[in-house]
Design a protein around this motif. Sequence first.
Motif, PDB file in Angstrom:
ATOM      1  N   LEU A  16       0.819  -1.210   0.000  1.00 23.52           N
ATOM      2  CA  LEU A  16       0.000   0.000   0.000  1.00 23.52           C
ATOM      3  C   LEU A  16       0.856   1.266   0.000  1.00 23.52           C
ATOM      4  O   LEU A  16       0.542   2.233  -0.693  1.00 23.52           O
ATOM      5  CB  LEU A  16      -0.940   0.010   1.210  1.00 23.52           C
ATOM      6  CG  LEU A  16      -2.155  -0.880   1.142  1.00 23.52           C
ATOM      7  CD1 LEU A  16      -2.917  -0.844   2.464  1.00 23.52           C
ATOM      8  CD2 LEU A  16      -3.068  -0.492   0.003  1.00 23.52           C
ATOM      9  N   ILE A  17       1.929   1.257   0.775  1.00 22.18           N
ATOM     10  CA  ILE A  17       2.830   2.418   0.820  1.00 22.18           C
ATOM     11  C   ILE A  17       3.471   2.638  -0.546  1.00 22.18           C
ATOM     12  O   ILE A  17       3.509   3.766  -1.054  1.00 22.18           O
ATOM     13  CB  ILE A  17       3.894   2.243   1.925  1.00 22.18           C
ATOM     14  CG1 ILE A  17       3.229   2.320   3.308  1.00 22.18           C
ATOM     15  CG2 ILE A  17       4.996   3.311   1.800  1.00 22.18           C
ATOM     16  CD1 ILE A  17       4.119   1.886   4.452  1.00 22.18           C
ATOM     17  N   SER A  67      -4.326  -1.349   6.213  1.00 27.52           N
ATOM     18  CA  SER A  67      -4.028   0.055   6.008  1.00 27.52           C
ATOM     19  C   SER A  67      -2.551   0.269   6.295  1.00 27.52           C
ATOM     20  O   SER A  67      -1.878  -0.612   6.828  1.00 27.52           O
ATOM     21  CB  SER A  67      -4.874   0.924   6.931  1.00 27.52           C
ATOM     22  OG  SER A  67      -4.596   2.285   6.680  1.00 27.52           O
ATOM     23  N   VAL A  68      -2.053   1.457   5.950  1.00 24.89           N
ATOM     24  CA  VAL A  68      -0.631   1.741   6.181  1.00 24.89           C
ATOM     25  C   VAL A  68      -0.361   2.034   7.651  1.00 24.89           C
ATOM     26  O   VAL A  68       0.760   1.891   8.117  1.00 24.89           O
ATOM     27  CB  VAL A  68      -0.124   2.903   5.296  1.00 24.89           C
ATOM     28  CG1 VAL A  68      -0.142   2.509   3.840  1.00 24.89           C
ATOM     29  CG2 VAL A  68      -0.904   4.169   5.517  1.00 24.89           C
ATOM     30  N   SER A  70      -2.645   2.306  11.729  1.00 20.20           N
ATOM     31  CA  SER A  70      -3.922   2.066  12.411  1.00 20.20           C
ATOM     32  C   SER A  70      -4.821   3.298  12.446  1.00 20.20           C
ATOM     33  O   SER A  70      -6.032   3.182  12.540  1.00 20.20           O
ATOM     34  CB  SER A  70      -3.663   1.574  13.842  1.00 20.20           C
ATOM     35  OG  SER A  70      -2.951   2.562  14.575  1.00 20.20           O
ATOM     36  N   LYS A  71      -4.247   4.497  12.352  1.00 17.13           N
ATOM     37  CA  LYS A  71      -5.047   5.727  12.390  1.00 17.13           C
ATOM     38  C   LYS A  71      -5.384   6.261  10.996  1.00 17.13           C
ATOM     39  O   LYS A  71      -5.998   7.306  10.865  1.00 17.13           O
ATOM     40  CB  LYS A  71      -4.332   6.801  13.191  1.00 17.13           C
ATOM     41  CG  LYS A  71      -4.177   6.407  14.642  1.00 17.13           C
ATOM     42  CD  LYS A  71      -3.647   7.515  15.486  1.00 17.13           C
ATOM     43  CE  LYS A  71      -3.497   6.973  16.897  1.00 17.13           C
ATOM     44  NZ  LYS A  71      -3.456   7.971  17.902  1.00 17.13           N
ATOM     45  N   ILE A  72      -4.960   5.553   9.970  1.00 20.47           N
ATOM     46  CA  ILE A  72      -5.224   5.963   8.590  1.00 20.47           C
ATOM     47  C   ILE A  72      -6.114   4.910   7.952  1.00 20.47           C
ATOM     48  O   ILE A  72      -5.787   3.730   7.939  1.00 20.47           O
ATOM     49  CB  ILE A  72      -3.901   6.106   7.793  1.00 20.47           C
ATOM     50  CG1 ILE A  72      -3.025   7.187   8.424  1.00 20.47           C
ATOM     51  CG2 ILE A  72      -4.187   6.412   6.330  1.00 20.47           C
ATOM     52  CD1 ILE A  72      -1.638   7.277   7.805  1.00 20.47           C
ATOM     53  N   LYS A  73      -7.239   5.344   7.414  1.00 19.43           N
ATOM     54  CA  LYS A  73      -8.168   4.416   6.762  1.00 19.43           C
ATOM     55  C   LYS A  73      -7.507   3.755   5.554  1.00 19.43           C
ATOM     56  O   LYS A  73      -6.621   4.318   4.920  1.00 19.43           O
ATOM     57  CB  LYS A  73      -9.427   5.152   6.307  1.00 19.43           C
ATOM     58  CG  LYS A  73     -10.222   5.750   7.430  1.00 19.43           C
ATOM     59  CD  LYS A  73     -11.109   4.719   8.033  1.00 19.43           C
ATOM     60  CE  LYS A  73     -12.000   5.366   9.078  1.00 19.43           C
ATOM     61  NZ  LYS A  73     -12.810   4.407   9.755  1.00 19.43           N
ATOM     62  N   GLY A 124      -5.626  -9.625   0.680  1.00 18.55           N
ATOM     63  CA  GLY A 124      -6.176  -9.265   1.985  1.00 18.55           C
ATOM     64  C   GLY A 124      -6.174  -7.771   2.237  1.00 18.55           C
ATOM     65  O   GLY A 124      -6.046  -7.328   3.380  1.00 18.55           O
ATOM     66  N   ILE A 125      -6.345  -6.978   1.178  1.00 18.77           N
ATOM     67  CA  ILE A 125      -6.338  -5.518   1.330  1.00 18.77           C
ATOM     68  C   ILE A 125      -7.763  -4.976   1.383  1.00 18.77           C
ATOM     69  O   ILE A 125      -8.114  -4.212   2.272  1.00 18.77           O
ATOM     70  CB  ILE A 125      -5.518  -4.862   0.198  1.00 18.77           C
ATOM     71  CG1 ILE A 125      -4.047  -5.262   0.355  1.00 18.77           C
ATOM     72  CG2 ILE A 125      -5.680  -3.346   0.223  1.00 18.77           C
ATOM     73  CD1 ILE A 125      -3.147  -4.813  -0.769  1.00 18.77           C
ATOM     74  N   VAL A 126      -8.593  -5.367   0.425  1.00 15.18           N
ATOM     75  CA  VAL A 126      -9.967  -4.868   0.357  1.00 15.18           C
ATOM     76  C   VAL A 126     -10.834  -5.878  -0.371  1.00 15.18           C
ATOM     77  O   VAL A 126     -10.338  -6.633  -1.218  1.00 15.18           O
ATOM     78  CB  VAL A 126     -10.019  -3.480  -0.351  1.00 15.18           C
ATOM     79  CG1 VAL A 126      -9.568  -3.572  -1.790  1.00 15.18           C
ATOM     80  CG2 VAL A 126     -11.392  -2.840  -0.260  1.00 15.18           C
TER      81      VAL A 126
END
Length: 169
Positions: A16-17, A67-68, A70-73, A124-126
């Motif tokens: 993702l990054i 997600s990249v 825990s606080k970023i959707k 396992g991303i979306v």
Amino acid sequence: MKLSKCINVKNSRLLLIIMMIFPWVSLPLLGRRAIKRFLPATVFICLVVKIMNIIAEKRKWWWFYTSVHSKIKGDIPFILGPYFISSLWVLKMTYGKFPLFLITNAILHFLFVFPGGKLLKNLGIVSLVRINSIQLFFILLFRAVLLYSFQFAKENINLGRTEGEVERS
């Protein structure tokens, strides 16, 4: 061995990054004029996408598993990476030729939804939950038309200002 079994959560985050950062490498190739011209429409559509994703999360249209941070959707890497930059590129390459714009977006969205969606689910991303791939495809096409419409309206408003300034002189 399946690709999905080789990719764990840590690797999914790294993917993702990379996906979020890599498209930005092409930004200088767009040119300053194109960026300045198409940036407002791109920012607008990214805000629309974020609002739609908030609605989608509440209605469980799709679900992000990774997600990249825990606080970023989970949608943020998609919005800030490939979606933002590809919106600029597609507008630069096709604006003023609506049929080409629509065909280009249809191809890109088809690739994202069908082979891309399956890959993202396997990684396992979306995954889609309460809508199907065809519905997602049409949502993405609707957003593309909205992007083009915003740019069209912006340019017609700017054109009206330019003509008004000429008349006053």
